[in-house]
Design an enzyme around this catalytic site. Structure first.
Site, short mmCIF file in Angstrom:
data_model
loop_
_atom_site.label_atom_id
_atom_site.label_comp_id
_atom_site.label_asym_id
_atom_site.label_seq_id
_atom_site.Cartn_x
_atom_site.Cartn_y
_atom_site.Cartn_z
N SER A 140 0.85 -1.19 0.00
CA SER A 140 0.00 0.00 0.00
C SER A 140 0.88 1.24 0.00
O SER A 140 2.03 1.20 0.46
CB SER A 140 -0.88 0.00 1.25
OG SER A 140 -1.48 1.26 1.43
N TYR A 154 -1.20 -1.14 10.50
CA TYR A 154 -1.41 -1.22 9.05
C TYR A 154 -0.20 -0.70 8.24
O TYR A 154 0.35 -1.44 7.42
CB TYR A 154 -2.68 -0.46 8.65
CG TYR A 154 -3.05 -0.69 7.20
CD1 TYR A 154 -3.68 -1.86 6.82
CD2 TYR A 154 -2.73 0.24 6.22
CE1 TYR A 154 -4.00 -2.10 5.50
CE2 TYR A 154 -3.04 0.01 4.90
CZ TYR A 154 -3.68 -1.15 4.54
OH TYR A 154 -3.97 -1.39 3.23
#
Lengths: 265, 47
Positions: A140, A154
């Protein structure tokens, strides 16, 4: 019927389902892994109705430590030689670090870190031996931007995926095995519905969003070209470049306002 | 660097609430080089 096999985790929706659809259109046979049986069966039926490929659906929860070995054994027992591994399974957990139960963190680490590494470890040797293979680890943009408060694991996990994939990419290139860390930014999937931040992220500029279809087609091209790290979209590449070259304090200050729109505490 | 220096600097860094502390100016320079130089070039130098 074509017998090139791709294994996709988190295949039931979003980027995973898009990988399945685009690869089937290119003639790849598929092993689809996900938790949600109904969605997986639905996708399998759609794919097999539209394309002349084999498709196996494996209902597995990757937070189970046995899952990866079971997936590998299933492939071995069914004589499936995986030539493309797509580690896509993942999710976000909103909230402050200590406000989230340890079991939730533990499952997230198992799904997004241990499982990803173990699947690479299980399938990479046969690709190396065959002198052919592709691994896409879906990371990401969050792995390339400075950390934020809340959603504590995350960004850290995605940074790990990028660094790990880049190392494996360097190891694998002598054996014609292509490894790519794919770094999408905001993508139209159910990701934000699942973690309950949809209303917050809807405040973000539409220009920052990309379709799963574009993310996947660019990702497949990137792994074909053997790019170690690929960031989807020029806007995201610009953000990543800014994060790399500007002083971190300045980037964090610039991001402060927009981060509050999608990091739920 | 010896462990004593690493630890004393580390204790000072946490006292000052520094989020990331890199021990030693040579290591700090290496990290900056990796941050600002093109990746291929940095890899070549480290090789």
């Amino acid at each position: 019927m074509n017998k090139k096999w791709a294994l996709i985790t988190g295949a039931s929706a979003g980027i995973g389902a898009e990988f399945a659809t685009q690869l089937a259109a290119k003639g790849w046979s598929l092993v689809l892994v996900a938790r949600r049986a109904e969605k997986l069966t639905e996708l399998k039926e759609t794919i097999t109705n539209q394309h002349q490929v084999h498709c196996h659906d494996l209902v597995m929860d990757l937070s189970d430590v046995e899952a990866n070995r079971n997936i590998f054994d299933y492939c071995q027992n069914n004589d499936i030689q995986v030539s493309m591994l797509i580690n896509n399974a993942g999710y976000g957990v909103p909230g402050d670090f200590d406000a989230v139960e340890w079991k939730t963190h533990q499952d997230m680490l198992q799904v997004m870190l241990n499982s990803l590494v173990e699947l690479c470890h299980l399938f990479f040797p046969s690709m190396k031996q065959a002198q052919q293979g592709y691994i896409i680890n879906v990371a990401s943009l969050a792995g390339l931007t400075p950390p934020t408060a809340a959603h504590t694991l995350y960004g850290a996990l995605k940074s790990f995926v990028i660094k790990f994939s880049h190392s494996l990419h360097l190891e694998a290139k002598d054996f014609s095995v292509h490894v790519t860390a794919l770094c999408p930014g905001f993508t139209y999937t159910e990701f934000h519905d699942v973690n309950g931040t949809r209303s917050m992220v809807n405040q973000m500029s539409k220009k920052l969003w990309m379709s799963a279809s574009d993310v996947v087609s660019q990702g497949l091209l990137a792994v074909e070209k053997n790019q170690g790290v690929y960031i989807n979209g020029w806007r995201n590449r610009m953000i990543a470049g800014m994060c790399k070259y500007l002083p971190e304090g300045m980037v964090r200050y610039l991001m402060k306002g927009s981060v509050a729109k999608f990091r739920k505490r | 660097m010896d462990a004593a220096d690493v630890v004393s600097q580390g204790l000072k860094a946490v006292e000052n609430n520094q989020m990331i502390y890199i021990n030693g100016w040579r290591n700090q320079m290496t990290v900056r080089m990796c941050k600002y130089f093109p990746e291929g070039f940095a890899r070549l130098l480290i090789k």
